[in-house]
Write an enzyme that holds these catalytic residues in place. Structure first.
Site, PDB file in Angstrom:
ATOM      1  N   ASP A  15       1.890  -0.191   0.884  1.00 40.37           N
ATOM      2  CA  ASP A  15       1.629  -0.790  -0.428  1.00 40.37           C
ATOM      3  C   ASP A  15       1.852  -2.293  -0.330  1.00 40.37           C
ATOM      4  O   ASP A  15       2.955  -2.748  -0.033  1.00 40.37           O
ATOM      5  CB  ASP A  15       2.568  -0.168  -1.467  1.00 40.37           C
ATOM      6  CG  ASP A  15       2.148  -0.477  -2.893  1.00 40.37           C
ATOM      7  OD1 ASP A  15       1.140  -1.175  -3.069  1.00 40.37           O
ATOM      8  OD2 ASP A  15       2.837  -0.028  -3.822  1.00 40.37           O
ATOM      9  N   ASP A 109      -5.005  -2.169  -2.750  1.00 39.03           N
ATOM     10  CA  ASP A 109      -3.751  -2.641  -2.158  1.00 39.03           C
ATOM     11  C   ASP A 109      -2.805  -1.535  -1.706  1.00 39.03           C
ATOM     12  O   ASP A 109      -1.636  -1.818  -1.399  1.00 39.03           O
ATOM     13  CB  ASP A 109      -3.026  -3.570  -3.132  1.00 39.03           C
ATOM     14  CG  ASP A 109      -2.679  -2.888  -4.448  1.00 39.03           C
ATOM     15  OD1 ASP A 109      -3.193  -1.785  -4.701  1.00 39.03           O
ATOM     16  OD2 ASP A 109      -1.894  -3.463  -5.212  1.00 39.03           O
ATOM     17  N   GLU A 110      -3.251  -0.298  -1.640  1.00 34.76           N
ATOM     18  CA  GLU A 110      -2.356   0.750  -1.146  1.00 34.76           C
ATOM     19  C   GLU A 110      -3.158   1.879  -0.519  1.00 34.76           C
ATOM     20  O   GLU A 110      -4.311   2.123  -0.867  1.00 34.76           O
ATOM     21  CB  GLU A 110      -1.456   1.284  -2.251  1.00 34.76           C
ATOM     22  CG  GLU A 110      -2.185   1.914  -3.412  1.00 34.76           C
ATOM     23  CD  GLU A 110      -1.238   2.530  -4.437  1.00 34.76           C
ATOM     24  OE1 GLU A 110      -0.211   3.120  -4.026  1.00 34.76           O
ATOM     25  OE2 GLU A 110      -1.522   2.416  -5.643  1.00 34.76           O
TER      26      GLU A 110
END
Length: 430
Positions: A15, A109-110
């Site tokens: 993350d 983003d993860e």
């Protein structure tokens, strides 16, 4: 979810730390250390990401920008750049792919990674987590937190524990990598606040609080009958399984989109049928283009209209064929929009297509009509021009203002309007 995995797994949840803000700080290094907020900069916008310095003042993602400004008046607000974030996300993904082909992206983003088959080559889960962090930092100049566990649920919770923490008086660096050893999941879970479990929103949290449940341990030890009485059988079963770390879901490499859509919040409300129809044409053009890029079309189309007073109306239209051309989408949805009175002021308009599948190609009598062939050829030509000259090079005639096509760009308006001033084509309204 079953209680016992079919085989031992080592799962990572990677993350990125304050991803959108961190990407912006690479371009604006003079802002490092300041409270920085990325998202919709207008009063109708929302926060997409906040630096840890801004989080010290209670600013967080999904917070209305107006409230964020009140909480942190000295924050620097920057508009989002979805296209750039997407490019950087692809660079992050390339690093993740070095360690395993089993990568499941959750957002820009993860992502989850199943590295079970890579341990002999790269080391154990924590070692791989540190290697990924180091490479992202060295090559991209960005921070990343990694959780390591035997399943996805615990790995995601572990990555939160690895992150920096914003206190009122300071920002405390995180561990970077938090690993939960197999067999010690319960020891990790029990002290966590119950709000950290998936499915515990504000309403559920209030119900749990009424029966004395504040931690995962409280939930785990609670009599199931009491829990079912408070929450219902399905939610009670779901949370009871999570409280003991039960999660046998595999990492899904190919996650197909269930719907494709776009919505916009307007700086100035739309009050006339002509205005909202023009916005429908823009949205249909954008969504259809994204569908063609992905080689899919939709059978069900949903229209979303939100008024100035936040009343929201939705309408759904299902057709026999899978549709991916803007003109057809407008023809399907326009009657539903025309039946809605816009005079109270339309604050937001949204359009999405679901029931995705390949575009309908079955030959019919319509295919003998030259106008249908012309429409298909025009769509292909439009796509080719945009690929060569850019998205704004051409668009529906009704969206051209002052010689420029006001096309919707992917990611635009994702966090609300960036400016409170009306766009040029609305300024004649006074």
């Amino acid at each position: 979810m079953s209680a016992t995995p079919t085989r031992p797994r080592t799962i990572l949840h990677a993350d990125m730390d304050a991803f959108f803000v961190s990407v912006e700080l690479r371009r604006r290094p003079e802002l490092v250390g300041l409270p920085v907020v990325v998202g919709g900069t207008g009063n109708r916008g929302v926060v997409a990401a906040a630096s840890y310095e801004a989080r010290r003042f209670g600013v967080h993602s999904a917070l209305p920008s107006a409230i964020a400004r009140r909480r942190c008046p000295h924050a620097v607000f920057l508009p989002g750049d979805h296209a750039h974030y997407g490019e950087v996300s692809r660079q992050v993904r390339a690093i993740l792919d070095r360690y395993t082909p089993l990568v499941e992206p959750l957002s820009l983003d993860e992502a989850f990674l199943d590295v079970s088959g890579a341990l002999g080559l790269f080391g154990d889960g924590p070692v791989i987590g540190h290697r990924i962090r180091d490479e992202i930092a060295a090559e991209l100049g960005l921070g990343c937190s990694v959780g390591v566990a035997s399943n996805k649920f615990v790995a995601k919770l572990a990555s939160v524990e690895a992150k920096p923490v914003a206190h009122r008086d300071r920002v405390e660096p995180g561990e970077g990598v938090t690993a939960v050893e197999r067999g010690r999941e319960q020891e990790f879970l029990d002290p966590l606040p119950v709000r950290r479990l998936w499915g515990v929103g504000p309403a559920t949290l209030e119900k749990l609080s009424r029966i004395g449940v504040s931690s995962v341990r409280d939930l785990r030890l609670l009599d199931r009958v009491v829990l079912e009485h408070a929450l219902g059988a399905n939610l009670a079963r779901h949370l009871a399984e999570l409280s003991v770390g039960s999660d046998d879901r595999p990492v899904e490499v190919d996650r197909e989109a269930k719907s494709i859509g776009h919505e916009e919040t307007y700086p100035v409300d739309k009050h006339t049928p002509a205005e909202v129809h023009r916005e429908l044409v823009r949205l249909a053009d954008a969504v259809a283009r994204r569908m063609r890029d992905q080689g899919v079309a939709a059978r069900t189309w949903q229209l979303k209209v939100r008024f100035a007073g936040f009343t929201t109306i939705t309408r759904s239209i299902t057709t026999a064929d899978h549709v991916d051309r803007a003109a057809e989408i407008v023809d399907l949805v326009a009657p539903a929009l025309e039946a809605i009175d816009p005079t109270p002021g339309v604050r937001l308009l949204g359009l999405s297509g679901s029931g995705l599948g390949p575009p309908s190609t079955q030959l019919s009598f319509d295919d003998l009509d030259p106008s249908v062939a012309d429409a298909t050829g025009a769509t292909d030509a439009l796509d080719a021009i945009r690929r060569r000259f850019g998205e704004g090079a051409i668009g529906p005639a009704s969206t051209v203002v002052a010689g420029r096509s006001q096309v919707v760009r992917r990611g635009a308006q994702q966090w609300g309007p960036d400016l409170d001033d009306p766009p040029p084509w609305d300024r004649d309204r006074g």
